[in-house]
Motif scaffolding. Sequence first.
Motif, PDB file in Angstrom:
ATOM      1  N   PHE A   1       0.675  13.949   4.765  1.00  0.00           N
ATOM      2  CA  PHE A   1       0.583  14.372   6.161  1.00  0.00           C
ATOM      3  C   PHE A   1       1.804  13.922   6.962  1.00  0.00           C
ATOM      4  CE2 PHE A   1      -3.660  15.493   4.995  1.00  0.00           C
ATOM      5  CZ  PHE A   1      -3.990  16.524   5.856  1.00  0.00           C
ATOM      6  N   TYR A   2       2.406  12.810   6.577  1.00  0.00           N
ATOM      7  CA  TYR A   2       3.654  12.401   7.227  1.00  0.00           C
ATOM      8  C   TYR A   2       4.730  13.464   6.996  1.00  0.00           C
ATOM      9  CZ  TYR A   2       8.020  10.063   8.211  1.00  0.00           C
ATOM     10  OH  TYR A   2       9.264   9.759   8.712  1.00  0.00           O
TER      11      TYR A   2
ATOM     12  N   TYR B   1      -2.973  12.194  10.261  1.00  0.00           N
ATOM     13  CA  TYR B   1      -2.001  11.159   9.897  1.00  0.00           C
ATOM     14  C   TYR B   1      -2.305   9.839  10.610  1.00  0.00           C
ATOM     15  CZ  TYR B   1       2.382   8.657   9.354  1.00  0.00           C
ATOM     16  OH  TYR B   1       3.322   7.699   9.085  1.00  0.00           O
TER      17      TYR B   1
ATOM     18  N   ALA C   1      -1.681   9.992   3.427  1.00  0.00           N
ATOM     19  CA  ALA C   1      -0.811   9.559   4.528  1.00  0.00           C
ATOM     20  C   ALA C   1       0.622  10.017   4.280  1.00  0.00           C
ATOM     21  CB  ALA C   1      -0.874   8.048   4.694  1.00  0.00           C
TER      22      ALA C   1
END
Length: 120
Positions: A101-102, A56, A98
């Motif tokens: 994965f956040y 991330y 992103a």
Amino acid sequence: MGLDMYLYLEDKETSEIIEYSYYRKFNALQGYFVKNFDIPNCGRIGLNHETIDDVYQLLNEVRYDREKAGVLLPTFPGPFFGSYDYDRIYHGYIDQAAADFYHAKFLDFNKYNLFYTSNW
């Protein structure tokens, strides 16, 4: 043919597999996992909080300073791995990953295992 990559959940209680995220020809992400985990074709690795945070952070650094892409998350060559340009498609993959994965940072790891796998 091409590079297909997945994040998937495994329910610890039922062993049910749930597709969490899918990427097509995002060779830079594959390169990260090959470099850091020596993942073979069709191999899988379990992701923990540390790995999720690391990926991330890399994705966000590239999102906010696109000129770092070739250094932080370079494209990765392979058979049918898609484009090697740092273009709109590459940065679209960065944005999608992103976000994925956040959200993975908030998974209930007491209930689920999270895995990365790829196939080409």
